[in-house]
Scaffold this motif. Structure first.
Motif: not given
Length: 280
Positions: A92-96, A98-109, A120-125
């Protein structure tokens, strides 16, 4: 079919002309034209009408947009899934943006990591422009954005409504730092606060502006959830009677029935937001 034909088709649709598409793809206009002719020959129909203004879709072209998007989705899913560890079902390829990596993408990941998912999880900004391109080429499964990208084959769902508020250092309220939150914000901000439309201090990355204000003073617009801790500890204060700006948050994902892994990742995101009072 060569997948680059479908990719080139979608770039032309987005850019509005063969010339702009060639620049975007870093190829010659002759190459773009040849790809379109090849694609039209395989589909046995015309996809574009070219004129001085650029290129517009024919009826057949409008119908093919959805299929081209699906072709890229399937190809990108296969390309990223193979080869793959046998113990994992899919990625699953997730992304956000730049302004949303912290805290939402960080907490989600982190929450997905805790659950030890079977995928597998692939998170990107990325910046907004890159996110839009990757969404169109089906390189991402779910994306967190403030300004959603509407495109055939994509589902846009609003998660919450944030606010951008004006705060200042309690020690030194100057200078005004223009935090560029994107096109919509610029339009609203410059209309309401024209005296700050051409501020000498500008940046397009919230943490950079916030760090500067905390260290050396100043004022600027930030997301309420980011500045609330600093207000509580007495480092920042809200500027009284200053206008506020709406800043909704969206999740964008493939339209239709997502696979089980994407569905689970999205459910984890929504549960996380419901459980955390700071996101209400």
């Amino acid at each position: 079919m060569d997948i680059e034909l479908a990719r080139t088709f979608l770039v032309i649709v987005r850019c509005g002309s063969f010339v702009a598409a060639a620049e975007q793809l870093c190829v010659t206009q002759t190459t773009v034209t040849a790809r379109v002719k090849n694609l039209e020959a395989q589909l046995n129909c015309s996809l574009f009408v070219r004129n001085r203004a650029g290129a517009s879709l024919t009826v057949h072209g409008e119908h093919f947009v959805h299929y081209a998007h699906q072709l890229l989705q399937i190809w990108e899913a296969a390309r990223t899934a193979l080869p793959f560890p046998e113990s994992l079902q899919v990625q699953v390829r997730l992304a956000a943006e730049t302004s949303l990596w912290n805290p939402l993408l960080k907490d989600w990941f982190m929450q997905l990591s805790k659950e030890q998912t079977s995928y597998a999880v692939n998170a990107s900004v990325y910046d907004v422009s890159t996110l839009c391109k990757k969404l169109e080429s089906a390189e991402l499964d779910a994306v967190l954005m403030h300004q959603p990208h509407y495109w055939p084959g994509l589902q846009v769902e609003q998660l919450l409504e944030e606010k951008l508020v004006l705060v200042q250092s309690v020690l030194q309220p100057e200078p005004y730092i223009y935090i560029d939150w994107g096109t919509l914000f610029r339009q609203q901000h410059d209309a309401v606060l024209p005296e700050h439309a051409h501020s000498a201090m500008r940046c397009n990355f919230g943490p950079l502006g916030l760090h500067t204000i905390l260290q050396h003073g100043g004022r600027g617009y930030f997301r309420t959830r980011v500045v609330e801790p600093y207000i509580a500890e007495g480092a920042l204060q809200r500027v009284a009677h200053a206008p506020e700006f709406s800043w909704p948050l969206y999740v964008v994902y493939a339209d239709g029935q997502p696979n089980a892994a994407v569905e689970h990742a999205l459910s984890v995101l929504k549960t996380l937001m419901q459980a955390d009072a700071s996101w209400q």
